[in-house]
Design a protein around this motif. Structure first.
Motif, PDB file in Angstrom:
ATOM      1  N   ILE A 142       0.886  -1.153   0.000  1.00 21.99           N
ATOM      2  CA  ILE A 142       0.000   0.000   0.000  1.00 21.99           C
ATOM      3  C   ILE A 142       0.929   1.209   0.000  1.00 21.99           C
ATOM      4  O   ILE A 142       1.624   1.471   0.987  1.00 21.99           O
ATOM      5  N   ALA A 143       0.988   1.924  -1.115  1.00 18.92           N
ATOM      6  CA  ALA A 143       1.989   2.969  -1.312  1.00 18.92           C
ATOM      7  C   ALA A 143       1.335   4.315  -1.574  1.00 18.92           C
ATOM      8  O   ALA A 143       0.178   4.386  -2.012  1.00 18.92           O
ATOM      9  N   LYS A 144       2.079   5.381  -1.321  1.00 23.77           N
ATOM     10  CA  LYS A 144       1.545   6.706  -1.589  1.00 23.77           C
ATOM     11  C   LYS A 144       1.371   6.908  -3.092  1.00 23.77           C
ATOM     12  O   LYS A 144       2.143   6.385  -3.905  1.00 23.77           O
ATOM     13  N   LYS A 145       0.366   7.672  -3.448  1.00 22.15           N
ATOM     14  CA  LYS A 145      -0.060   7.822  -4.834  1.00 22.15           C
ATOM     15  C   LYS A 145       1.057   8.328  -5.737  1.00 22.15           C
ATOM     16  O   LYS A 145       1.157   7.934  -6.903  1.00 22.15           O
ATOM     17  N   SER A 146       1.925   9.189  -5.206  1.00 23.09           N
ATOM     18  CA  SER A 146       2.968   9.798  -6.032  1.00 23.09           C
ATOM     19  C   SER A 146       3.934   8.763  -6.611  1.00 23.09           C
ATOM     20  O   SER A 146       4.504   8.970  -7.685  1.00 23.09           O
ATOM     21  N   LEU A 147       4.128   7.626  -5.918  1.00 18.30           N
ATOM     22  CA  LEU A 147       5.028   6.596  -6.441  1.00 18.30           C
ATOM     23  C   LEU A 147       4.511   6.001  -7.744  1.00 18.30           C
ATOM     24  O   LEU A 147       5.291   5.570  -8.590  1.00 18.30           O
ATOM     25  N   GLY A 148       3.199   5.967  -7.899  1.00 20.33           N
ATOM     26  CA  GLY A 148       2.615   5.406  -9.109  1.00 20.33           C
ATOM     27  C   GLY A 148       2.848   6.245 -10.343  1.00 20.33           C
ATOM     28  O   GLY A 148       2.629   5.779 -11.467  1.00 20.33           O
TER      29      GLY A 148
ATOM     30  N   PHE B 239      -0.493  -3.075  -7.163  1.00 24.42           N
ATOM     31  CA  PHE B 239      -0.255  -2.473  -5.862  1.00 24.42           C
ATOM     32  C   PHE B 239      -1.389  -1.488  -5.579  1.00 24.42           C
ATOM     33  O   PHE B 239      -2.094  -1.047  -6.491  1.00 24.42           O
ATOM     34  N   ILE B 240      -1.543  -1.136  -4.329  1.00 29.55           N
ATOM     35  CA  ILE B 240      -2.654  -0.269  -3.917  1.00 29.55           C
ATOM     36  C   ILE B 240      -2.090   1.112  -3.587  1.00 29.55           C
ATOM     37  O   ILE B 240      -1.168   1.235  -2.764  1.00 29.55           O
ATOM     38  N   PHE B 241      -2.620   2.138  -4.228  1.00 24.58           N
ATOM     39  CA  PHE B 241      -2.125   3.494  -4.020  1.00 24.58           C
ATOM     40  C   PHE B 241      -3.110   4.278  -3.162  1.00 24.58           C
ATOM     41  O   PHE B 241      -4.325   4.157  -3.315  1.00 24.58           O
ATOM     42  N   ILE B 242      -2.546   5.084  -2.270  1.00 28.97           N
ATOM     43  CA  ILE B 242      -3.388   5.848  -1.357  1.00 28.97           C
ATOM     44  C   ILE B 242      -3.024   7.329  -1.436  1.00 28.97           C
ATOM     45  O   ILE B 242      -1.845   7.693  -1.468  1.00 28.97           O
TER      46      ILE B 242
END
Length: 252
Positions: free
Chosen positions: A87-93, A107-110
């Motif tokens: 579960i990663a911060k949106k900016s990494l995507g 992966f899940i973005f938050i």
């Protein structure tokens, strides 16, 4: 760094292509483990894994770890004994190649700046857990900038209670020295990942969340060796950071 860039470009491209034939994203997770091993080997990093109790690969888990540097990600992909989605911060995507591979791996973005979107991400993570997938998150929400263990956010504990999944506390040591603050270089060194025993959330309710958070945080603090951040203002009397926060030979 050259090895990191080359390995990342090749394997991230392979991950994106794999999504055409494997919609589950499981192929990407296998590539992520290989990617992590290749980077650690190229950088001369030794990884030691300590496990308190064998984990049941047939059951979904919520892994929670402290976060000192980007090297935590490499270490966890190797140390966790079965596929796990971050579960990663949106900016990494949004990062070219790296972010594309994360999307291909499902992966899940938050988005922590948008409470409604963040809630939807937690709900999506709960659905993944009900479908048998394990997830990994950093409850501090971001890397520690000073070496201290920061406060934990509550979303991951709401997720674990709502899904009924066991929490696996993880303590990481050494990654701050391997990837030092404000540097993209990976230095030779030693990293230890300590995987704790499962903590059951069966029968827990929303009112148990704060006590569960404190229990898990205390375990991760002990396993990682990180100290709590002092609750004092900046100034000459502010305590020095812990030994783990000092850059060895970095000149910073």
């Amino acid at each position: 760094m050259l090895a990191f860039v080359a390995i990342t470009l090749v394997l991230a491209s392979a991950a994106v292509v794999s999504a055409i034939v494997d919609r589950s994203g499981d192929t990407v997770l296998g590539l992520a483990r290989f990617w992590s091993r290749a980077i650690m080997l190229a950088a001369g990093v030794k990884l030691t894994i300590q496990t308190d109790r064998p984990l049941d690969a047939g059951q979904p888990h919520v892994f929670m770890a402290n976060h000192l540097s980007a090297a935590d990600i490499f270490s966890l992909f190797i140390a966790v004994p079965f596929p796990v989605r971050m579960i990663a911060k949106k900016s990494l995507g949004r990062i070219p190649f790296f972010g594309w591979a994360m999307h291909a791996g499902r992966f899940i973005f938050i988005d922590r700046q948008n409470p409604i979107a963040a809630r939807r991400s937690i709900e999506e993570a709960a659905r993944r857990i009900h479908n048998g997938h394990s997830v990994l998150l950093f409850p501090e929400g971001t890397r520690s900038r000073d070496g201290y263990l920061g406060p934990f956010k509550k979303g991951g504990f709401h997720l674990a209670i709502a899904s009924g999944a066991d929490i696996i506390p993880v303590g990481i040591r050494g990654t701050r020295e391997v990837m030092r603050p404000r540097s993209l270089l990976i230095y030779p060194g030693s990293i230890t990942v300590h995987i704790g025993a499962p903590i059951s959330t069966t029968g827990m309710a929303h009112d148990d969340r704060d006590a569960l958070l404190e229990q898990v945080r205390a375990l991760i603090r002990d396993m990682s060796g990180q100290a709590d951040r002092p609750a004092v203002a900046d100034g000459p009397d502010r305590p020095a950071p812990p030994a783990s926060a000092v850059n060895r030979g970095s000149g910073q």
